[in-house]
Write an enzyme that holds these catalytic residues in place. Structure first.
Site, PDB file in Angstrom:
ATOM      1  N   CYS A   1      18.204 -41.073  52.805  1.00  0.00           N
ATOM      2  CA  CYS A   1      17.522 -42.365  52.916  1.00  0.00           C
ATOM      3  C   CYS A   1      16.530 -42.577  51.772  1.00  0.00           C
ATOM      4  CB  CYS A   1      16.766 -42.392  54.243  1.00  0.00           C
ATOM      5  SG  CYS A   1      15.800 -43.865  54.462  1.00  0.00           S
TER       6      CYS A   1
ATOM      7  N   ARG B   1      23.557 -53.352  58.332  1.00  0.00           N
ATOM      8  CA  ARG B   1      22.503 -52.424  58.739  1.00  0.00           C
ATOM      9  C   ARG B   1      21.451 -52.292  57.644  1.00  0.00           C
ATOM     10  NH1 ARG B   1      20.748 -47.873  62.223  1.00  0.00           N
ATOM     11  NH2 ARG B   1      19.546 -46.553  60.877  1.00  0.00           N
TER      12      ARG B   1
HETATM   13  P1  IMP Z   1      19.688 -36.992  58.402  1.00  0.00           P
HETATM   14  O1  IMP Z   1      20.194 -36.201  59.553  1.00  0.00           O
HETATM   15  O2  IMP Z   1      18.357 -36.549  57.939  1.00  0.00           O
HETATM   16  O3  IMP Z   1      20.665 -37.014  57.265  1.00  0.00           O
HETATM   17  O4  IMP Z   1      19.478 -38.502  58.920  1.00  0.00           O
HETATM   18  C1  IMP Z   1      20.510 -39.264  59.465  1.00  0.00           C
HETATM   19  C2  IMP Z   1      19.968 -40.649  59.808  1.00  0.00           C
HETATM   20  O5  IMP Z   1      19.642 -41.363  58.619  1.00  0.00           O
HETATM   21  C3  IMP Z   1      20.952 -41.573  60.491  1.00  0.00           C
HETATM   22  O6  IMP Z   1      21.083 -41.314  61.860  1.00  0.00           O
HETATM   23  C4  IMP Z   1      20.375 -42.944  60.201  1.00  0.00           C
HETATM   24  O7  IMP Z   1      19.347 -43.306  61.086  1.00  0.00           O
HETATM   25  C5  IMP Z   1      19.739 -42.762  58.848  1.00  0.00           C
HETATM   26  N1  IMP Z   1      20.554 -43.331  57.772  1.00  0.00           N
HETATM   27  C6  IMP Z   1      21.903 -43.322  57.615  1.00  0.00           C
HETATM   28  N2  IMP Z   1      22.260 -43.913  56.465  1.00  0.00           N
HETATM   29  C7  IMP Z   1      21.133 -44.329  55.865  1.00  0.00           C
HETATM   30  C8  IMP Z   1      20.848 -45.030  54.641  1.00  0.00           C
HETATM   31  O8  IMP Z   1      21.722 -45.351  53.838  1.00  0.00           O
HETATM   32  N3  IMP Z   1      19.535 -45.322  54.407  1.00  0.00           N
HETATM   33  C9  IMP Z   1      18.543 -44.982  55.271  1.00  0.00           C
HETATM   34  N4  IMP Z   1      18.753 -44.281  56.401  1.00  0.00           N
HETATM   35  C10 IMP Z   1      20.031 -43.966  56.712  1.00  0.00           C
END
Ligand code: IMP
Length: 486
Positions: free
Chosen positions: A309, A408
Protein backbone atom coordinates in the site's frame (compact mmCIF):
# COMPACT_ATOMS: atom_id res chain seq x y z
CA UNK A 1 -8.08 33.21 19.20
CA UNK A 2 -11.84 32.79 19.43
CA UNK A 3 -13.37 31.15 22.43
CA UNK A 4 -12.69 27.54 23.24
CA UNK A 5 -11.58 26.40 19.80
CA UNK A 6 -8.01 25.10 19.63
CA UNK A 7 -5.70 26.95 17.29
CA UNK A 8 -4.22 25.18 14.32
CA UNK A 9 -0.92 25.09 16.16
CA UNK A 10 -2.58 23.39 19.11
CA UNK A 11 -4.39 20.96 16.84
CA UNK A 12 -1.19 19.88 15.19
CA UNK A 13 0.83 19.86 18.39
CA UNK A 14 -1.76 17.83 20.29
CA UNK A 15 -2.62 15.46 17.46
CA UNK A 16 -3.34 11.86 18.36
CA UNK A 17 -0.67 9.26 17.87
CA UNK A 18 -1.61 6.94 15.01
CA UNK A 19 0.29 4.00 16.44
CA UNK A 20 1.44 1.05 14.35
CA UNK A 21 2.44 -2.56 14.96
CA UNK A 22 6.07 -1.55 15.09
CA UNK A 23 5.52 0.88 17.95
CA UNK A 24 4.63 -1.71 20.54
CA UNK A 25 5.69 -4.84 22.28
CA UNK A 26 3.47 -6.99 24.44
CA UNK A 27 4.56 -6.99 28.04
CA UNK A 28 4.81 -10.47 29.48
CA UNK A 29 2.25 -10.70 32.29
CA UNK A 30 1.68 -13.04 35.20
CA UNK A 31 0.33 -16.11 33.49
CA UNK A 32 -1.26 -19.41 34.25
CA UNK A 33 -1.82 -20.18 30.61
CA UNK A 34 0.19 -22.73 28.71
CA UNK A 35 0.27 -22.01 24.96
CA UNK A 36 -1.08 -25.48 24.27
CA UNK A 37 -4.26 -24.59 26.21
CA UNK A 38 -4.91 -21.34 24.35
CA UNK A 39 -8.09 -21.32 22.30
CA UNK A 40 -7.95 -19.07 19.23
CA UNK A 41 -11.48 -19.75 18.04
CA UNK A 42 -13.23 -16.53 17.10
CA UNK A 43 -16.39 -14.86 15.81
CA UNK A 44 -15.44 -13.77 12.32
CA UNK A 45 -18.85 -12.16 11.83
CA UNK A 46 -21.78 -11.83 14.19
CA UNK A 47 -23.15 -15.14 12.86
CA UNK A 48 -20.06 -17.21 12.07
CA UNK A 49 -17.46 -18.76 14.33
CA UNK A 50 -14.15 -20.03 12.95
CA UNK A 51 -11.34 -21.97 14.62
CA UNK A 52 -8.36 -19.79 13.68
CA UNK A 53 -8.60 -15.98 13.39
CA UNK A 54 -7.17 -15.69 9.87
CA UNK A 55 -8.94 -14.26 6.86
CA UNK A 56 -7.29 -14.07 3.45
CA UNK A 57 -7.48 -10.71 1.68
CA UNK A 58 -9.69 -10.22 -1.35
CA UNK A 59 -6.79 -9.68 -3.74
CA UNK A 60 -6.17 -11.29 -7.10
CA UNK A 61 -2.77 -12.63 -6.02
CA UNK A 62 -4.15 -13.97 -2.73
CA UNK A 63 -7.66 -15.43 -2.78
CA UNK A 64 -9.28 -17.50 -5.46
CA UNK A 65 -11.07 -20.79 -4.92
CA UNK A 66 -7.98 -22.82 -4.03
CA UNK A 67 -6.93 -20.45 -1.24
CA UNK A 68 -10.53 -20.16 0.02
CA UNK A 69 -11.01 -23.94 0.11
CA UNK A 70 -7.70 -24.67 1.82
CA UNK A 71 -8.02 -21.86 4.36
CA UNK A 72 -11.59 -22.84 5.27
CA UNK A 73 -10.43 -26.44 5.76
CA UNK A 74 -7.72 -25.19 8.11
CA UNK A 75 -10.28 -23.25 10.13
CA UNK A 76 -9.97 -19.76 8.61
CA UNK A 77 -11.91 -17.86 5.95
CA UNK A 78 -11.09 -16.83 2.39
CA UNK A 79 -12.55 -13.72 0.77
CA UNK A 80 -12.67 -14.23 -2.98
CA UNK A 81 -11.41 -11.17 -4.84
CA UNK A 82 -13.52 -9.15 -7.24
CA UNK A 83 -10.98 -8.20 -9.87
CA UNK A 84 -12.79 -10.35 -12.43
CA UNK A 85 -16.23 -10.63 -14.00
CA UNK A 86 -19.20 -11.43 -11.77
CA UNK A 87 -19.46 -14.73 -13.62
CA UNK A 88 -15.89 -15.72 -12.76
CA UNK A 89 -16.22 -14.68 -9.13
CA UNK A 90 -19.51 -16.56 -8.66
CA UNK A 91 -17.96 -19.63 -10.29
CA UNK A 92 -15.04 -19.52 -7.83
CA UNK A 93 -17.42 -19.16 -4.89
CA UNK A 94 -19.46 -22.11 -6.14
CA UNK A 95 -16.32 -24.22 -6.27
CA UNK A 96 -15.73 -23.46 -2.60
CA UNK A 97 -19.30 -24.30 -1.65
CA UNK A 98 -19.18 -27.50 -3.65
CA UNK A 99 -15.75 -28.59 -2.41
CA UNK A 100 -17.30 -30.61 0.37
CA UNK A 101 -20.58 -30.94 2.12
CA UNK A 102 -22.42 -33.44 4.18
CA UNK A 103 -25.29 -33.51 1.75
CA UNK A 104 -24.91 -31.99 -1.69
CA UNK A 105 -28.21 -30.30 -2.49
CA UNK A 106 -27.54 -28.80 -5.91
CA UNK A 107 -26.57 -32.16 -7.37
CA UNK A 108 -25.14 -32.17 -10.88
CA UNK A 109 -27.18 -34.77 -12.78
CA UNK A 110 -27.47 -36.35 -16.23
CA UNK A 111 -30.52 -37.57 -18.11
CA UNK A 112 -30.87 -40.96 -19.78
CA UNK A 113 -31.03 -39.30 -23.18
CA UNK A 114 -27.65 -37.54 -22.84
CA UNK A 115 -24.73 -38.85 -24.87
CA UNK A 116 -21.87 -40.15 -22.75
CA UNK A 117 -19.82 -37.33 -24.23
CA UNK A 118 -22.11 -34.73 -22.62
CA UNK A 119 -22.00 -36.50 -19.29
CA UNK A 120 -18.19 -36.63 -19.41
CA UNK A 121 -18.07 -32.90 -20.14
CA UNK A 122 -20.19 -32.25 -17.04
CA UNK A 123 -17.95 -34.47 -14.93
CA UNK A 124 -14.87 -32.61 -16.14
CA UNK A 125 -16.45 -29.17 -15.64
CA UNK A 126 -17.47 -29.85 -12.05
CA UNK A 127 -14.49 -32.10 -11.29
CA UNK A 128 -16.68 -34.98 -10.16
CA UNK A 129 -16.44 -38.69 -10.75
CA UNK A 130 -20.06 -39.73 -11.24
CA UNK A 131 -23.55 -38.45 -11.96
CA UNK A 132 -26.97 -39.50 -10.70
CA UNK A 133 -29.27 -39.95 -13.69
CA UNK A 134 -32.75 -38.45 -13.40
CA UNK A 135 -35.89 -38.39 -15.49
CA UNK A 136 -38.45 -35.75 -14.54
CA UNK A 137 -36.70 -35.32 -11.20
CA UNK A 138 -36.82 -39.03 -10.35
CA UNK A 139 -33.69 -41.08 -9.93
CA UNK A 140 -33.40 -43.75 -12.62
CA UNK A 141 -29.74 -44.71 -12.37
CA UNK A 142 -26.22 -43.57 -11.67
CA UNK A 143 -23.36 -43.05 -14.08
CA UNK A 144 -20.02 -43.95 -12.52
CA UNK A 145 -16.46 -43.84 -13.77
CA UNK A 146 -16.67 -47.61 -14.21
CA UNK A 147 -19.76 -47.28 -16.43
CA UNK A 148 -18.16 -44.83 -18.82
CA UNK A 149 -14.69 -46.39 -18.95
CA UNK A 150 -15.51 -48.82 -21.79
CA UNK A 151 -18.48 -46.94 -23.22
CA UNK A 152 -18.50 -45.21 -26.56
CA UNK A 153 -18.82 -41.42 -26.35
CA UNK A 154 -21.90 -41.62 -28.58
CA UNK A 155 -23.66 -44.18 -26.37
CA UNK A 156 -26.67 -42.96 -24.47
CA UNK A 157 -26.31 -42.55 -20.72
CA UNK A 158 -29.51 -44.59 -20.24
CA UNK A 159 -27.85 -47.58 -21.90
CA UNK A 160 -24.61 -47.63 -19.97
CA UNK A 161 -25.60 -46.36 -16.50
CA UNK A 162 -25.92 -48.58 -13.43
CA UNK A 163 -29.63 -49.09 -12.97
CA UNK A 164 -29.68 -50.77 -9.57
CA UNK A 165 -28.85 -47.91 -7.24
CA UNK A 166 -28.41 -48.04 -3.47
CA UNK A 167 -30.31 -45.03 -2.09
CA UNK A 168 -31.27 -43.67 1.29
CA UNK A 169 -33.84 -41.33 2.76
CA UNK A 170 -33.04 -37.68 3.35
CA UNK A 171 -32.89 -38.01 7.12
CA UNK A 172 -30.03 -40.55 7.20
CA UNK A 173 -27.25 -39.75 9.69
CA UNK A 174 -23.59 -39.42 8.78
CA UNK A 175 -22.79 -42.67 10.61
CA UNK A 176 -25.59 -44.61 8.89
CA UNK A 177 -24.48 -43.27 5.51
CA UNK A 178 -20.91 -44.31 6.18
CA UNK A 179 -22.02 -47.84 7.11
CA UNK A 180 -24.30 -48.21 4.10
CA UNK A 181 -21.60 -47.05 1.71
CA UNK A 182 -19.10 -49.38 3.32
CA UNK A 183 -21.49 -52.34 3.17
CA UNK A 184 -22.21 -51.84 -0.54
CA UNK A 185 -18.72 -50.62 -1.42
CA UNK A 186 -20.13 -47.52 -3.09
CA UNK A 187 -18.75 -44.00 -3.28
CA UNK A 188 -21.99 -42.11 -3.88
CA UNK A 189 -25.27 -42.39 -2.04
CA UNK A 190 -28.22 -40.58 -3.66
CA UNK A 191 -30.97 -39.46 -1.27
CA UNK A 192 -34.53 -39.82 -2.50
CA UNK A 193 -38.02 -39.19 -1.14
CA UNK A 194 -40.97 -41.61 -1.09
CA UNK A 195 -41.78 -40.90 -4.73
CA UNK A 196 -38.20 -41.53 -5.86
CA UNK A 197 -37.38 -37.85 -6.41
CA UNK A 198 -33.68 -37.01 -5.99
CA UNK A 199 -33.22 -34.86 -2.88
CA UNK A 200 -29.46 -34.86 -2.43
CA UNK A 201 -26.25 -36.81 -2.61
CA UNK A 202 -23.72 -37.97 -0.04
CA UNK A 203 -20.25 -38.85 -1.31
CA UNK A 204 -17.61 -40.95 0.40
CA UNK A 205 -15.09 -38.21 -0.38
CA UNK A 206 -17.08 -35.73 1.72
CA UNK A 207 -17.39 -38.16 4.61
CA UNK A 208 -13.66 -38.80 4.66
CA UNK A 209 -12.83 -35.09 4.30
CA UNK A 210 -14.89 -34.40 7.41
CA UNK A 211 -12.60 -36.63 9.41
CA UNK A 212 -9.53 -35.15 7.77
CA UNK A 213 -10.36 -31.50 8.55
CA UNK A 214 -12.02 -31.43 11.95
CA UNK A 215 -11.33 -27.69 12.34
CA UNK A 216 -12.85 -26.66 9.03
CA UNK A 217 -15.05 -23.57 8.89
CA UNK A 218 -18.46 -24.77 7.78
CA UNK A 219 -21.94 -23.43 7.18
CA UNK A 220 -25.01 -24.92 8.81
CA UNK A 221 -25.26 -27.73 6.28
CA UNK A 222 -21.61 -28.71 6.40
CA UNK A 223 -20.28 -26.89 3.34
CA UNK A 224 -17.12 -24.81 3.61
CA UNK A 225 -17.65 -21.23 4.68
CA UNK A 226 -17.03 -18.75 1.89
CA UNK A 227 -16.80 -14.96 1.65
CA UNK A 228 -16.52 -12.77 -1.41
CA UNK A 229 -15.74 -9.10 -1.99
CA UNK A 230 -17.90 -6.64 -3.89
CA UNK A 231 -18.45 -2.94 -4.20
CA UNK A 232 -21.63 -1.64 -2.53
CA UNK A 233 -22.28 0.15 -5.83
CA UNK A 234 -22.31 -3.14 -7.71
CA UNK A 235 -25.78 -4.36 -6.83
CA UNK A 236 -25.93 -6.96 -9.57
CA UNK A 237 -22.74 -8.65 -8.37
CA UNK A 238 -23.86 -8.53 -4.74
CA UNK A 239 -27.23 -10.08 -5.52
CA UNK A 240 -25.63 -12.91 -7.45
CA UNK A 241 -23.03 -13.56 -4.77
CA UNK A 242 -25.73 -13.47 -2.13
CA UNK A 243 -27.19 -16.68 -3.54
CA UNK A 244 -23.88 -18.50 -3.11
CA UNK A 245 -21.69 -17.13 -0.33
CA UNK A 246 -22.11 -16.80 3.43
CA UNK A 247 -20.42 -13.44 3.75
CA UNK A 248 -20.17 -10.43 1.44
CA UNK A 249 -17.33 -8.02 2.12
CA UNK A 250 -18.05 -4.48 0.96
CA UNK A 251 -14.58 -3.78 -0.33
CA UNK A 252 -14.00 -0.04 -0.22
CA UNK A 253 -10.67 1.70 0.43
CA UNK A 254 -12.38 4.52 2.38
CA UNK A 255 -15.83 3.50 3.57
CA UNK A 256 -16.44 6.63 5.64
CA UNK A 257 -17.96 8.40 2.68
CA UNK A 258 -21.57 9.50 2.49
CA UNK A 259 -22.27 8.02 -0.93
CA UNK A 260 -20.73 4.71 0.04
CA UNK A 261 -22.64 4.53 3.31
CA UNK A 262 -25.90 5.34 1.50
CA UNK A 263 -25.31 2.69 -1.15
CA UNK A 264 -24.46 0.11 1.51
CA UNK A 265 -27.46 1.03 3.64
CA UNK A 266 -29.80 0.42 0.71
CA UNK A 267 -28.12 -2.78 -0.40
CA UNK A 268 -27.79 -4.47 2.99
CA UNK A 269 -31.59 -4.66 3.21
CA UNK A 270 -31.69 -6.82 0.10
CA UNK A 271 -28.96 -9.24 1.14
CA UNK A 272 -29.24 -12.34 3.26
CA UNK A 273 -25.50 -13.02 3.56
CA UNK A 274 -23.58 -11.52 6.47
CA UNK A 275 -22.07 -8.19 5.48
CA UNK A 276 -18.61 -6.92 6.37
CA UNK A 277 -18.13 -3.17 6.17
CA UNK A 278 -14.78 -1.54 5.49
CA UNK A 279 -12.30 -0.23 5.42
CA UNK A 280 -12.60 2.24 8.21
CA UNK A 281 -9.89 3.98 10.20
CA UNK A 282 -11.36 6.14 12.94
CA UNK A 283 -13.71 6.09 15.90
CA UNK A 284 -16.06 8.46 14.10
CA UNK A 285 -16.17 6.21 11.05
CA UNK A 286 -17.15 3.23 13.20
CA UNK A 287 -19.84 5.28 14.97
CA UNK A 288 -21.26 6.65 11.71
CA UNK A 289 -21.21 3.36 9.87
CA UNK A 290 -22.74 1.28 12.62
CA UNK A 291 -25.41 3.82 13.43
CA UNK A 292 -26.46 4.41 9.83
CA UNK A 293 -26.39 0.89 8.40
CA UNK A 294 -29.12 -1.38 9.71
CA UNK A 295 -27.02 -4.55 9.73
CA UNK A 296 -23.25 -4.71 10.05
CA UNK A 297 -21.92 -8.22 10.69
CA UNK A 298 -18.25 -7.26 10.98
CA UNK A 299 -16.05 -4.21 10.52
CA UNK A 300 -12.80 -4.22 8.57
CA UNK A 301 -10.35 -1.70 10.00
CA UNK A 302 -7.06 -0.29 8.75
CA UNK A 303 -6.14 2.17 6.02
CA UNK A 304 -2.61 2.47 4.72
CA UNK A 305 -0.77 -0.36 6.50
CA UNK A 306 -0.87 -2.99 3.74
CA UNK A 307 2.57 -4.11 2.61
CA UNK A 308 1.79 -3.19 -1.00
CA UNK A 309 0.00 0.00 0.00
CA UNK A 310 1.26 3.46 -0.89
CA UNK A 311 -1.96 5.29 -0.02
CA UNK A 312 -0.37 7.09 2.91
CA UNK A 313 2.88 7.65 1.12
CA UNK A 314 1.06 9.42 -1.69
CA UNK A 315 -1.84 11.10 0.03
CA UNK A 316 -0.67 11.34 3.67
CA UNK A 317 -4.09 9.91 4.50
CA UNK A 318 -4.14 6.77 6.60
CA UNK A 319 -5.16 5.03 9.78
CA UNK A 320 -2.61 2.33 10.57
CA UNK A 321 -4.25 -0.99 11.31
CA UNK A 322 -3.49 -1.20 15.03
CA UNK A 323 -4.77 2.32 15.63
CA UNK A 324 -7.83 1.78 13.43
CA UNK A 325 -8.76 -1.39 15.32
CA UNK A 326 -8.43 0.32 18.70
CA UNK A 327 -10.57 3.21 17.44
CA UNK A 328 -13.26 0.88 16.13
CA UNK A 329 -13.23 -1.20 19.32
CA UNK A 330 -13.68 1.86 21.54
CA UNK A 331 -16.46 3.20 19.31
CA UNK A 332 -18.31 -0.10 19.44
CA UNK A 333 -17.95 -0.15 23.18
CA UNK A 334 -19.56 3.28 23.34
CA UNK A 335 -22.44 1.91 21.32
CA UNK A 336 -22.68 -1.23 23.44
CA UNK A 337 -22.06 -3.30 20.33
CA UNK A 338 -19.97 -6.42 19.98
CA UNK A 339 -19.63 -6.55 16.20
CA UNK A 340 -16.38 -8.38 15.39
CA UNK A 341 -13.53 -6.32 13.94
CA UNK A 342 -11.04 -7.48 11.31
CA UNK A 343 -7.56 -5.99 11.53
CA UNK A 344 -6.58 -5.48 7.91
CA UNK A 345 -3.11 -4.78 6.55
CA UNK A 346 0.45 -4.90 7.80
CA UNK A 347 0.51 -8.32 9.45
CA UNK A 348 4.05 -9.66 9.15
CA UNK A 349 4.31 -12.09 12.06
CA UNK A 350 2.31 -13.96 14.71
CA UNK A 351 3.26 -11.14 17.10
CA UNK A 352 1.47 -8.65 14.86
CA UNK A 353 -1.59 -10.90 14.99
CA UNK A 354 -1.38 -10.95 18.79
CA UNK A 355 -1.13 -7.15 18.93
CA UNK A 356 -4.06 -6.80 16.53
CA UNK A 357 -6.19 -9.03 18.74
CA UNK A 358 -4.99 -7.23 21.86
CA UNK A 359 -6.22 -3.97 20.30
CA UNK A 360 -9.72 -5.40 20.04
CA UNK A 361 -9.95 -7.27 16.74
CA UNK A 362 -11.47 -10.72 16.42
CA UNK A 363 -9.66 -11.72 13.25
CA UNK A 364 -6.86 -10.51 11.00
CA UNK A 365 -7.00 -10.06 7.26
CA UNK A 366 -3.79 -11.23 5.61
CA UNK A 367 -2.48 -10.53 2.12
CA UNK A 368 1.31 -10.63 1.99
CA UNK A 369 1.92 -13.73 4.14
CA UNK A 370 -0.72 -15.77 2.32
CA UNK A 371 0.45 -14.59 -1.11
CA UNK A 372 3.67 -16.47 -0.33
CA UNK A 373 1.99 -19.86 -0.28
CA UNK A 374 1.39 -22.51 -2.92
CA UNK A 375 -2.38 -21.94 -2.74
CA UNK A 376 -2.28 -18.28 -3.78
CA UNK A 377 -3.03 -17.57 -7.45
CA UNK A 378 0.07 -15.40 -7.98
CA UNK A 379 2.62 -16.84 -10.40
CA UNK A 380 5.73 -18.57 -9.10
CA UNK A 381 8.98 -17.14 -10.44
CA UNK A 382 12.67 -17.90 -9.89
CA UNK A 383 14.90 -14.89 -9.28
CA UNK A 384 18.59 -15.41 -8.60
CA UNK A 385 18.11 -19.03 -7.55
CA UNK A 386 15.24 -18.24 -5.16
CA UNK A 387 11.53 -18.80 -5.67
CA UNK A 388 9.10 -15.93 -5.31
CA UNK A 389 5.41 -15.39 -5.88
CA UNK A 390 3.95 -12.34 -7.56
CA UNK A 391 2.02 -10.10 -5.17
CA UNK A 392 0.32 -6.84 -6.06
CA UNK A 393 -1.94 -4.24 -4.51
CA UNK A 394 -5.44 -4.04 -5.88
CA UNK A 395 -4.73 -0.38 -6.51
CA UNK A 396 -1.50 -1.14 -8.38
CA UNK A 397 -1.28 -0.14 -12.05
CA UNK A 398 -1.45 -3.69 -13.39
CA UNK A 399 -4.37 -4.72 -11.14
CA UNK A 400 -6.27 -1.61 -12.15
CA UNK A 401 -5.67 -2.38 -15.80
CA UNK A 402 -8.15 -5.21 -15.37
CA UNK A 403 -10.72 -2.50 -14.65
CA UNK A 404 -12.74 -4.49 -12.09
CA UNK A 405 -10.60 -3.23 -9.16
CA UNK A 406 -10.89 0.35 -10.19
CA UNK A 407 -13.57 1.59 -7.84
CA UNK A 408 -11.72 0.48 -4.72
CA UNK A 409 -8.59 2.53 -5.14
CA UNK A 410 -9.15 4.87 -7.99
CA UNK A 411 -12.37 6.29 -9.23
CA UNK A 412 -11.71 7.81 -12.62
CA UNK A 413 -11.46 11.15 -10.82
CA UNK A 414 -8.55 9.91 -8.69
CA UNK A 415 -6.45 8.45 -11.47
CA UNK A 416 -3.43 7.54 -9.38
CA UNK A 417 -2.15 4.18 -8.25
CA UNK A 418 -2.31 3.49 -4.51
CA UNK A 419 -0.58 0.14 -4.61
CA UNK A 420 2.62 -1.45 -5.79
CA UNK A 421 3.38 -4.76 -7.41
CA UNK A 422 6.29 -6.99 -6.62
CA UNK A 423 7.30 -10.38 -5.31
CA UNK A 424 7.25 -12.14 -1.98
CA UNK A 425 9.39 -15.14 -1.06
CA UNK A 426 7.76 -18.49 -1.75
CA UNK A 427 6.97 -20.33 1.47
CA UNK A 428 5.27 -23.57 0.43
CA UNK A 429 2.01 -24.90 1.82
CA UNK A 430 -0.63 -22.70 3.41
CA UNK A 431 -1.07 -25.35 6.12
CA UNK A 432 2.50 -24.74 7.33
CA UNK A 433 1.98 -20.98 7.31
CA UNK A 434 -1.31 -21.21 9.23
CA UNK A 435 0.27 -23.59 11.71
CA UNK A 436 3.22 -21.25 12.31
CA UNK A 437 0.92 -18.27 12.78
CA UNK A 438 -1.30 -20.24 15.15
CA UNK A 439 1.57 -21.58 17.23
CA UNK A 440 3.24 -18.17 17.41
CA UNK A 441 -0.04 -16.54 18.37
CA UNK A 442 -0.70 -19.07 21.11
CA UNK A 443 2.81 -18.50 22.48
CA UNK A 444 2.13 -14.75 22.48
CA UNK A 445 -1.14 -15.23 24.29
CA UNK A 446 0.63 -17.44 26.79
CA UNK A 447 2.93 -14.48 27.59
CA UNK A 448 -0.11 -12.20 27.92
CA UNK A 449 -1.85 -14.67 30.19
CA UNK A 450 -4.89 -14.79 27.90
CA UNK A 451 -6.48 -18.14 27.27
CA UNK A 452 -8.74 -16.90 24.50
CA UNK A 453 -9.22 -13.88 22.27
CA UNK A 454 -11.80 -12.23 24.47
CA UNK A 455 -9.33 -12.32 27.36
CA UNK A 456 -6.62 -10.80 25.17
CA UNK A 457 -8.77 -7.65 24.85
CA UNK A 458 -8.51 -7.03 28.58
CA UNK A 459 -5.34 -8.78 29.72
CA UNK A 460 -2.81 -7.60 27.16
CA UNK A 461 -0.38 -4.95 28.39
CA UNK A 462 1.65 -3.10 25.82
CA UNK A 463 4.73 -0.90 25.98
CA UNK A 464 6.28 1.56 23.57
CA UNK A 465 9.48 0.61 21.83
CA UNK A 466 12.07 2.86 20.24
CA UNK A 467 11.34 4.85 17.08
CA UNK A 468 8.06 5.56 15.36
CA UNK A 469 7.01 2.67 13.17
CA UNK A 470 7.20 4.82 10.08
CA UNK A 471 8.08 1.99 7.74
CA UNK A 472 4.70 0.38 8.25
CA UNK A 473 2.92 3.11 6.39
CA UNK A 474 5.09 2.53 3.33
CA UNK A 475 5.50 -0.44 1.04
CA UNK A 476 7.41 -3.00 3.04
CA UNK A 477 8.41 -6.66 3.01
CA UNK A 478 8.27 -6.92 -0.75
CA UNK A 479 10.99 -6.70 -3.33
CA UNK A 480 10.15 -3.83 -5.60
CA UNK A 481 11.63 -4.15 -9.05
CA UNK A 482 9.20 -1.44 -10.18
CA UNK A 483 7.25 1.19 -8.26
CA UNK A 484 3.96 2.75 -9.09
CA UNK A 485 3.99 6.49 -9.72
CA UNK A 486 4.91 8.47 -6.63
P1 IMP B 1 -0.82 -7.01 3.73
O1 IMP B 1 -1.23 -8.30 4.33
O2 IMP B 1 0.02 -6.19 4.63
O3 IMP B 1 -0.16 -7.19 2.40
O4 IMP B 1 -2.17 -6.14 3.52
C1 IMP B 1 -3.24 -6.59 2.75
C2 IMP B 1 -4.32 -5.51 2.73
O5 IMP B 1 -3.86 -4.37 2.01
C3 IMP B 1 -5.59 -5.88 2.00
O6 IMP B 1 -6.44 -6.68 2.76
C4 IMP B 1 -6.19 -4.53 1.67
O7 IMP B 1 -6.91 -3.97 2.74
C5 IMP B 1 -4.97 -3.66 1.47
N1 IMP B 1 -4.69 -3.42 0.05
C6 IMP B 1 -4.79 -4.27 -1.00
N2 IMP B 1 -4.39 -3.68 -2.14
C7 IMP B 1 -4.05 -2.42 -1.83
C8 IMP B 1 -3.57 -1.30 -2.60
O8 IMP B 1 -3.33 -1.36 -3.80
N3 IMP B 1 -3.37 -0.14 -1.90
C9 IMP B 1 -3.62 -0.03 -0.57
N4 IMP B 1 -4.02 -1.06 0.19
C10 IMP B 1 -4.25 -2.25 -0.42
Amino acid sequence: MDSGKPSITERFAKAQHAFTFRDFILLPGLTEVDPSEVDIETRVTTDNVIRVPFVSSPMDTVTEDEMAITLARLGGLGVIHRNCSTEEQVEMAKKVKRAESLVIRDVVTAEPGYAVREALALMRKYEISGLPVVKEGKLVGILTGRDVRFANEDDLVGNVMTKKVVTAHDNITLEQARELMHEHRIEKLPLVDESGKLKGLITFKDISLRGKYPNASRDKVGRLLCAAAASPFDEERCMRLDKVVDIIVFDVAHFHNKKVIDAARRLVKKLSANVVIGNIGTRQAALDVVSSIERVNALRAGIGSGSICITTEITKAGAPTLFAVAQAFDALKELGSDIPIWADGGITSPGDVALALAAGSSAVCIGNLFARTRESPGSLVAIGGQYYKAYRGMGSPSAMEKRHAIDRYASPSKGIAEGVEGYVPYKGDLATMVNELSQGLKASMGYMGAKNIREAWTKAQVAWVSELGATETKAHDVILPTRGPT
